[in-house]
Design a protein around this motif. Structure first.
Motif, mmCIF file in Angstrom:
data_model
loop_
_atom_site.group_PDB
_atom_site.id
_atom_site.type_symbol
_atom_site.label_atom_id
_atom_site.label_comp_id
_atom_site.label_asym_id
_atom_site.label_seq_id
_atom_site.Cartn_x
_atom_site.Cartn_y
_atom_site.Cartn_z
ATOM 1 N N ARG A 138 -14.666 34.978 2.462
ATOM 2 C CA ARG A 138 -13.454 34.137 2.479
ATOM 3 C C ARG A 138 -13.741 32.650 2.281
ATOM 4 O O ARG A 138 -12.828 31.846 2.283
ATOM 5 C CB ARG A 138 -12.701 34.350 3.806
ATOM 6 N N THR A 139 -14.983 32.272 2.083
ATOM 7 C CA THR A 139 -15.427 30.886 1.899
ATOM 8 C C THR A 139 -15.089 30.033 3.134
ATOM 9 O O THR A 139 -15.248 30.499 4.252
ATOM 10 C CB THR A 139 -14.891 30.268 0.583
ATOM 11 N N PRO A 159 -12.389 43.510 -2.674
ATOM 12 C CA PRO A 159 -13.014 42.200 -2.902
ATOM 13 C C PRO A 159 -12.188 41.320 -3.835
ATOM 14 O O PRO A 159 -12.083 40.100 -3.632
ATOM 15 C CB PRO A 159 -14.373 42.561 -3.524
ATOM 16 N N GLU A 160 -11.577 41.955 -4.842
ATOM 17 C CA GLU A 160 -10.763 41.203 -5.788
ATOM 18 C C GLU A 160 -9.503 40.674 -5.111
ATOM 19 O O GLU A 160 -9.067 39.541 -5.348
ATOM 20 C CB GLU A 160 -10.380 42.091 -6.977
ATOM 21 N N GLY A 161 -8.913 41.505 -4.243
ATOM 22 C CA GLY A 161 -7.716 41.081 -3.523
ATOM 23 C C GLY A 161 -7.998 39.938 -2.575
ATOM 24 O O GLY A 161 -7.215 38.983 -2.461
ATOM 25 N N VAL A 162 -9.135 40.025 -1.893
ATOM 26 C CA VAL A 162 -9.528 38.948 -0.979
ATOM 27 C C VAL A 162 -9.757 37.659 -1.747
ATOM 28 O O VAL A 162 -9.319 36.580 -1.337
ATOM 29 C CB VAL A 162 -10.797 39.346 -0.196
ATOM 30 N N ARG A 163 -10.395 37.771 -2.890
ATOM 31 C CA ARG A 163 -10.738 36.586 -3.680
ATOM 32 C C ARG A 163 -9.485 35.832 -4.142
ATOM 33 O O ARG A 163 -9.530 34.608 -4.329
ATOM 34 C CB ARG A 163 -11.567 37.011 -4.891
ATOM 35 N N LYS A 164 -8.386 36.546 -4.317
ATOM 36 C CA LYS A 164 -7.139 35.901 -4.736
ATOM 37 C C LYS A 164 -6.623 34.915 -3.691
ATOM 38 O O LYS A 164 -5.789 34.055 -3.990
ATOM 39 C CB LYS A 164 -6.067 36.960 -5.000
ATOM 40 N N ASN A 165 -7.118 35.055 -2.459
ATOM 41 C CA ASN A 165 -6.658 34.191 -1.372
ATOM 42 C C ASN A 165 -7.601 33.009 -1.108
ATOM 43 O O ASN A 165 -7.503 32.352 -0.072
ATOM 44 C CB ASN A 165 -6.496 35.018 -0.100
ATOM 45 N N VAL A 166 -8.487 32.756 -2.075
ATOM 46 C CA VAL A 166 -9.391 31.610 -1.996
ATOM 47 C C VAL A 166 -8.951 30.574 -3.016
ATOM 48 O O VAL A 166 -8.711 30.895 -4.181
ATOM 49 C CB VAL A 166 -10.851 32.034 -2.278
ATOM 50 N N GLY A 173 -5.725 31.379 4.145
ATOM 51 C CA GLY A 173 -5.111 31.978 5.332
ATOM 52 C C GLY A 173 -5.502 31.341 6.639
ATOM 53 O O GLY A 173 -5.415 31.987 7.686
ATOM 54 N N PHE A 174 -5.977 30.075 6.624
ATOM 55 C CA PHE A 174 -6.278 29.448 7.902
ATOM 56 C C PHE A 174 -5.309 28.311 8.195
ATOM 57 O O PHE A 174 -4.809 27.642 7.300
ATOM 58 C CB PHE A 174 -7.748 29.004 8.016
ATOM 59 N N GLU A 175 -5.044 28.139 9.482
ATOM 60 C CA GLU A 175 -4.141 27.090 9.955
ATOM 61 C C GLU A 175 -4.920 26.137 10.856
ATOM 62 O O GLU A 175 -5.621 26.562 11.766
ATOM 63 C CB GLU A 175 -2.984 27.718 10.741
ATOM 64 N N VAL A 176 -4.803 24.852 10.578
ATOM 65 C CA VAL A 176 -5.465 23.852 11.417
ATOM 66 C C VAL A 176 -4.588 23.615 12.642
ATOM 67 O O VAL A 176 -3.434 23.218 12.531
ATOM 68 C CB VAL A 176 -5.675 22.532 10.652
ATOM 69 N N VAL A 177 -5.142 23.871 13.832
ATOM 70 C CA VAL A 177 -4.362 23.769 15.068
ATOM 71 C C VAL A 177 -4.857 22.645 15.978
ATOM 72 O O VAL A 177 -4.288 22.412 17.049
ATOM 73 C CB VAL A 177 -4.389 25.107 15.841
ATOM 74 N N GLY A 178 -5.907 21.962 15.562
ATOM 75 C CA GLY A 178 -6.420 20.868 16.393
ATOM 76 C C GLY A 178 -7.516 20.107 15.671
ATOM 77 O O GLY A 178 -8.025 20.532 14.637
#
Length: 254
Positions: A138-139, A159-166, A173-178
């Motif tokens: 996920r880098t 792997p191809e599906g995951v790569r689409k989210n980079v 898919g990450f949220e900065v919370v602090g």
């Protein structure tokens, strides 16, 4: 006996008592940790000897003009697949160097000494040192100075599906919370081409990376599809120009 000698003796006793107390506190702080590198041999480690050796008590990874890499190469600890653990040690890296400490990782079968999984990133220019970067998956999961939460993954489980989210070498898919401080301010606490300490605290889905006793990134990974609960541990030499990285005092608490 003169008062001067009595006073000196009392001072020496006080210093010895204080030293003993400091040693006791240090032992308590290290309780449960065990060494995973003997400083003399590569016993318990598995890597390409073209890139890895022991020198002056350190685990050394080096790329020369004659041994340039086509893919990142790791030396892998064969002492198990830690799940919840703390890992401590020290590193020193050349200005042109790029490395990292992989954990909860899996070894590829089609590329020699390659790991994919969570990584405590380390680089000689300290642009990325301290961040959480997931090698070959996920880098970037948290840049230095960020406290993030990784959302549950609902996309294609390929792997191809995951790569689409980079995007831009970071997981979307990450949220900065602090905030742990700005990346630039934290960078000033990392010494260039000198020894720095690291401390990884990995418990459940909570992943924390400390450099010189300062928390640099903090990830809570709620992605049960792509996250890992245990896996291999290893350190890296990265594709790029000639470089040298050194690790020492490696110890783990499980």
């Amino acid at each position: 006996m003169s008062f001067r000698f009595i006073k000196a003796g009392m001072l020496l006793a006080a210093v010895m008592t204080l030293t003993s107390q400091v040693d006791t506190f240090a032992q308590k702080a290290e309780k449960g940790f065990k060494s995973i590198f003997d400083g003399k041999t590569l016993k318990g480690w598995d890597g390409d000897p073209k890139y890895w050796r022991v020198e002056n008590g350190s685990l050394v990874g080096e790329i020369t003009p004659e041994t340039l890499l086509k893919t990142n190469s790791f030396i892998i600890w064969r002492g198990g697949e830690p799940g919840d653990f703390e890992l401590k040690g020290s590193f020193k890296i050349a200005a042109a160097g790029n490395s990292g400490i992989n954990y909860r990782s899996e070894q590829l079968t089609d590329v020699p000494f390659a790991l994919k999984g969570y990584q405590a990133d380390i680089d000689g220019k300290n642009n990325y040192t301290g961040q959480n970067y997931e090698e070959r998956k996920r880098t970037t999961l948290a840049y230095r100075g960020q406290k993030t939460v990784i959302k549950e993954y609902t996309g294609e489980k390929t792997p191809e599906g995951v790569r689409k989210n980079v995007a831009k070498n970071a997981w979307t898919g990450f949220e900065v919370v602090g905030s742990l401080g700005s990346s630039d301010s934290l960078k000033t606490l990392i010494k260039s081409e000198e020894w720095n300490t690291f401390h990884l605290v990995v418990k459940g889905n909570h992943l924390q990376h400390y450099i010189n006793d300062v928390l640099m990134s903090d990830v809570t990974d709620n992605d049960t599809v792509n996250g890992a609960k245990k896996g291999l541990l290893g350190v890296q030499v990265h594709v790029g120009p000639p470089m040298k990285v050194e690790y020492k005092d490696l110890r783990i608490k499980q």
